[in-house]
Every structure is written in C-alpha cells, then in structure tokens.
Design a protein around this motif. Structure first.
Motif, PDB file in Angstrom:
ATOM      1  N   GLY A 111       0.799  -1.216   0.000  1.00 12.38           N
ATOM      2  CA  GLY A 111       0.000   0.000   0.000  1.00 12.38           C
ATOM      3  C   GLY A 111       0.833   1.268   0.000  1.00 12.38           C
ATOM      4  N   ARG A 112       2.083   1.175  -0.481  1.00 14.82           N
ATOM      5  CA  ARG A 112       2.980   2.336  -0.490  1.00 14.82           C
ATOM      6  C   ARG A 112       3.737   2.434  -1.807  1.00 14.82           C
ATOM      7  NH1 ARG A 112       3.602   4.829   4.269  1.00 14.82           N
ATOM      8  NH2 ARG A 112       2.670   3.811   6.102  1.00 14.82           N
ATOM      9  N   CYS A 113       4.098   3.644  -2.174  1.00 17.20           N
ATOM     10  CA  CYS A 113       4.942   3.855  -3.349  1.00 17.20           C
ATOM     11  C   CYS A 113       6.277   3.157  -3.125  1.00 17.20           C
ATOM     12  CB  CYS A 113       5.157   5.353  -3.562  1.00 17.20           C
ATOM     13  SG  CYS A 113       6.413   5.757  -4.793  1.00 17.20           S
ATOM     14  N   GLY A 114       6.711   2.379  -4.102  1.00 15.62           N
ATOM     15  CA  GLY A 114       7.950   1.628  -3.949  1.00 15.62           C
ATOM     16  C   GLY A 114       9.187   2.494  -3.901  1.00 15.62           C
ATOM     17  N   ASN A 167       4.179  -7.569 -13.587  1.00 14.62           N
ATOM     18  CA  ASN A 167       4.333  -6.495 -14.561  1.00 14.62           C
ATOM     19  C   ASN A 167       3.864  -5.170 -13.967  1.00 14.62           C
ATOM     20  OD1 ASN A 167       4.979  -5.334 -17.104  1.00 14.62           O
ATOM     21  ND2 ASN A 167       2.835  -5.461 -17.740  1.00 14.62           N
ATOM     22  N   GLY A 168       3.794  -5.099 -12.654  1.00 16.04           N
ATOM     23  CA  GLY A 168       3.288  -3.893 -12.011  1.00 16.04           C
ATOM     24  C   GLY A 168       4.214  -3.324 -10.956  1.00 16.04           C
ATOM     25  N   LEU A 169       4.235  -2.006 -10.876  1.00 18.77           N
ATOM     26  CA  LEU A 169       4.935  -1.280  -9.823  1.00 18.77           C
ATOM     27  C   LEU A 169       3.932  -0.347  -9.159  1.00 18.77           C
ATOM     28  CD1 LEU A 169       8.142  -0.083 -11.741  1.00 18.77           C
ATOM     29  CD2 LEU A 169       7.892  -2.156 -10.359  1.00 18.77           C
ATOM     30  N   CYS A 170       4.000  -0.228  -7.854  1.00 16.19           N
ATOM     31  CA  CYS A 170       3.181   0.752  -7.162  1.00 16.19           C
ATOM     32  C   CYS A 170       4.006   2.026  -7.001  1.00 16.19           C
ATOM     33  CB  CYS A 170       2.738   0.227  -5.793  1.00 16.19           C
ATOM     34  SG  CYS A 170       1.711   1.409  -4.891  1.00 16.19           S
ATOM     35  N   LEU A 171       3.573   3.083  -7.674  1.00 18.23           N
ATOM     36  CA  LEU A 171       4.301   4.350  -7.660  1.00 18.23           C
ATOM     37  C   LEU A 171       3.342   5.499  -7.365  1.00 18.23           C
ATOM     38  CD1 LEU A 171       6.431   3.852 -10.906  1.00 18.23           C
ATOM     39  CD2 LEU A 171       7.191   3.501  -8.538  1.00 18.23           C
ATOM     40  N   SER A 172       3.887   6.594  -6.842  1.00 19.32           N
ATOM     41  CA  SER A 172       3.086   7.802  -6.709  1.00 19.32           C
ATOM     42  C   SER A 172       2.702   8.282  -8.101  1.00 19.32           C
ATOM     43  CB  SER A 172       3.895   8.888  -5.992  1.00 19.32           C
ATOM     44  OG  SER A 172       4.889   9.402  -6.866  1.00 19.32           O
ATOM     45  N   ARG A 173       1.709   9.132  -8.183  1.00 20.20           N
ATOM     46  CA  ARG A 173       1.284   9.630  -9.487  1.00 20.20           C
ATOM     47  C   ARG A 173       2.422  10.342 -10.214  1.00 20.20           C
ATOM     48  NH1 ARG A 173      -4.027   9.145 -10.568  1.00 20.20           N
ATOM     49  NH2 ARG A 173      -5.409   8.610  -8.821  1.00 20.20           N
ATOM     50  N   LEU A 174       3.251  11.058  -9.463  1.00 23.66           N
ATOM     51  CA  LEU A 174       4.381  11.746 -10.077  1.00 23.66           C
ATOM     52  C   LEU A 174       5.396  10.754 -10.637  1.00 23.66           C
ATOM     53  CD1 LEU A 174       6.032  14.315 -10.650  1.00 23.66           C
ATOM     54  CD2 LEU A 174       6.961  14.126  -8.325  1.00 23.66           C
ATOM     55  N   HIS A 175       5.739   9.750  -9.849  1.00 19.99           N
ATOM     56  CA  HIS A 175       6.742   8.784 -10.299  1.00 19.99           C
ATOM     57  C   HIS A 175       6.185   7.853 -11.380  1.00 19.99           C
ATOM     58  CE1 HIS A 175       8.505  10.321  -6.598  1.00 19.99           C
ATOM     59  NE2 HIS A 175       9.667  10.009  -7.142  1.00 19.99           N
ATOM     60  N   ILE A 227      11.220  -0.584  -2.642  1.00 22.53           N
ATOM     61  CA  ILE A 227      10.890  -1.184  -1.352  1.00 22.53           C
ATOM     62  C   ILE A 227       9.600  -1.984  -1.490  1.00 22.53           C
ATOM     63  CG2 ILE A 227      10.329  -0.727   1.054  1.00 22.53           C
ATOM     64  CD1 ILE A 227      11.919   1.902   0.784  1.00 22.53           C
ATOM     65  N   LEU A 228       9.680  -3.266  -1.172  1.00 24.53           N
ATOM     66  CA  LEU A 228       8.524  -4.156  -1.166  1.00 24.53           C
ATOM     67  C   LEU A 228       8.537  -4.979   0.114  1.00 24.53           C
ATOM     68  CD1 LEU A 228       9.783  -4.366  -4.361  1.00 24.53           C
ATOM     69  CD2 LEU A 228       7.639  -5.604  -4.633  1.00 24.53           C
ATOM     70  N   PRO A 229       7.376  -5.494   0.538  1.00 30.06           N
ATOM     71  CA  PRO A 229       7.353  -6.430   1.657  1.00 30.06           C
ATOM     72  C   PRO A 229       8.199  -7.668   1.358  1.00 30.06           C
ATOM     73  CG  PRO A 229       5.136  -5.650   1.169  1.00 30.06           C
ATOM     74  CD  PRO A 229       6.009  -5.175   0.052  1.00 30.06           C
ATOM     75  N   ASP A 230       8.708  -8.301   2.399  1.00 30.28           N
ATOM     76  CA  ASP A 230       9.574  -9.471   2.221  1.00 30.28           C
ATOM     77  C   ASP A 230       8.872 -10.625   1.515  1.00 30.28           C
ATOM     78  OD1 ASP A 230      11.671  -8.168   3.437  1.00 30.28           O
ATOM     79  OD2 ASP A 230      11.264  -9.018   5.423  1.00 30.28           O
ATOM     80  N   ASP A 231       7.541 -10.696   1.636  1.00 33.86           N
ATOM     81  CA  ASP A 231       6.809 -11.810   1.029  1.00 33.86           C
ATOM     82  C   ASP A 231       6.059 -11.387  -0.230  1.00 33.86           C
ATOM     83  OD1 ASP A 231       5.041 -10.200   2.378  1.00 33.86           O
ATOM     84  OD2 ASP A 231       3.999 -11.810   3.439  1.00 33.86           O
ATOM     85  N   ALA A 232       6.443 -10.263  -0.813  1.00 35.97           N
ATOM     86  CA  ALA A 232       5.793  -9.784  -2.031  1.00 35.97           C
ATOM     87  C   ALA A 232       6.319 -10.530  -3.253  1.00 35.97           C
ATOM     88  CB  ALA A 232       6.040  -8.284  -2.199  1.00 35.97           C
ATOM     89  N   ALA A 233       5.550 -10.465  -4.335  1.00 30.27           N
ATOM     90  CA  ALA A 233       6.008 -10.979  -5.626  1.00 30.27           C
ATOM     91  C   ALA A 233       6.880  -9.910  -6.262  1.00 30.27           C
ATOM     92  CB  ALA A 233       4.811 -11.293  -6.517  1.00 30.27           C
ATOM     93  N   LEU A 234       8.119 -10.230  -6.553  1.00 29.56           N
ATOM     94  CA  LEU A 234       9.042  -9.242  -7.115  1.00 29.56           C
ATOM     95  C   LEU A 234       8.692  -8.930  -8.567  1.00 29.56           C
ATOM     96  CD1 LEU A 234      12.470 -10.497  -5.721  1.00 29.56           C
ATOM     97  CD2 LEU A 234      11.158  -8.498  -4.973  1.00 29.56           C
TER      98      LEU A 234
END
Length: 264
Positions: A154-157, A187-195, A240-247
């Motif tokens: 739930g955070r910008c990477g 195929n996804g990254l969580c980024l702020s709208r600016l990034h 930055i991702l959680p340790d158990d996230a899909a890279l």
C-alpha cells in the motif's frame, strides 16, 4: 459432526482473485479481508485462510523467494490454478465480476481490497471525462490496481508514500503493446502519481537490482528543488517491497530500460 463442505470451482476462482491481492504473511484467519470473504461464502475464516495457504504451495513466484505454502492443495486446486493463470485476460475479469456479485455491488460501485481494513465498497466517480472501456477491461484494471498496490504494502515503492488515492499501479511493459502481461502482478509497480508519470515517459527506470535510475533529462534540471527532492534524493536506492511480495519481473524491467528509458 458437521459435514465438510467441498470447495467448488467458482469459489476457488474468487479465492484466487483474493490470493493475488494479499501477501503470504496476510493469509491467516484474523485478516479482515479473509473474514469478510468467509462470511459471504458461508465458510469459516480458518477454512478460507487454509485454502489460500494451500494455493501458495502452487505458486512459483513465492518459491523464488524461498516461501512455501502448505502442501495440501487438492487436485481441483491445481486445475483451477492452472486454468486461472493460463489466460489472465479472461479469468481475471470473470473472477473480479464474481467477487463483486458476492458483495452485491451495482455498476455505480467500486470494490477495494484493503488488507488492514477489509473489503471496502465506494461509489465510483462519474462524469463526462470518464474513459469508455468494456466491463471486462474495467474489471481487469480494478483487479490489477488492488493486486499491485497491495503487493507493495500500500505504499509507493520509491518514496513510501502511503496515501492510496495518490498511488498508481504502473505497468512496466505497456498495456497497449503487451496484452498477455496486462494483468500479471509481476508487470506492475506501485508508484506515486508523479513517479508513475516519470516512469511511463522514460524519465526514470530501475536497474537489475531494482535501484532507481534518473534520465539525463531529469539530471539536467538539477539542482531544481522539485527534482532534487522528488527524484535525486532516491537515486540509487532500491524499490521497497514487503519481504513476502512478488518481485517485479527483471526481464520486464530490463525491456523498459532498453526501449522506454531516456538516458542519452
């Protein structure tokens, strides 16, 4: 003694939809989302949580990170897992629609899976600027956003901004030119709208260690404060991702860097 209730294919498709919107560490009976779904399915939260952990044993992405589920997946689990992932463009929208029906949503409502809160239903903003897309596309987009944003905690990477309304589920390989990867969480990254805007236009990229790269165009704008604080401050730092996230898939990251990134 109560009769054990067998899982159906339709139920498993909905659970698989939820599976990709939670990280492995969130698959337990106290998880608010699991509790909400269990109530709608007429099952116990323990039953749903165990099914999720069983499905995790089939996940090659988790195995890459050294994470194993419980090896109790059924033959039907395996069949549905394979069918679900064989054609995400068909199965994901169908599973998203099934999830919406379980929560009794109308067309004017949106469903969000929020790991810390549960399942939230809200009215969709509508107006003359709303893009015209098919229901199938919309359901796929809704799924992809929840899955990617939740995969990043739930955070910008890049910045760790945690205001969900300011986050975008960015496609590494563009939606228009890579149809087979449109709904792939990797195929996804969580980024702020600016990034997200900077990434989409090739102003930033990531190396094979997922460290932030700045384009020549951005570097030319230094020491402008907005560029220095929003981009240069994070240059060389890893996503930055959680340790158990899909890279994120490194092959996708490399293709973006090669074909879209502007560093000349």
């Amino acid at each position: 003694m109560a009769t054990r209730k067998n899982w159906t294919r339709d139920e498993l498709l909905v659970v698989l939809n939820l599976y990709h919107k939670l990280t492995f560490g969130q698959m337990h009976a106290r998880q608010p989302v699991i509790i909400s779904l269990a109530e709608k399915l007429g099952r116990g939260a323990n039953s749903v949580a165990l099914k999720l952990v069983n499905l995790a044993s089939l996940d090659p992405v988790l195995k890459l990170r050294g994470i194993k589920g419980m090896a109790n997946a059924s033959a039907l689990d395996l069949v549905v897992w394979n069918d679900f992932h064989a054609d995400l463009n068909e199965t994901v929208p169908a599973s998203e629609e099934a999830l919406r029906k379980i929560f009794d949503l109308d067309e004017g409502s949106e469903l969000e899976v929020l790991p810390n809160e549960g399942v939230r239903v809200r009215r969709c903003p509508q107006g003359p600027t709303e893009a015209v897309v098919t229901v199938k596309q919309r359901r796929g987009q809704e799924y992809f956003r929840d899955a990617v944003v939740n995969n990043f905690g739930g955070r910008c990477g890049v910045t760790q901004l945690g205001v969900r309304e300011l986050l975008v589920a960015s496609h590494i390989l563009p939606w228009g030119s890579h149809a087979n990867e449109r709904l792939n969480v990797r195929n996804g990254l969580c980024l702020s709208r600016l990034h997200d805007a900077a990434f989409d236009r090739g102003l930033i990229a990531f190396d094979d260690d997922l460290r932030l790269l700045l384009s020549k165009r951005l570097k030319q704008e230094l020491p402008q404060r907005a560029i220095a604080e929003s981009f240069a401050a994070y240059a060389g730092e890893a996503l930055i991702l959680p340790d158990d996230a899909a890279l994120p898939d490194l092959a996708f990251i490399a293709e973006h860097r090669k074909k879209i990134f502007s560093n000349t």
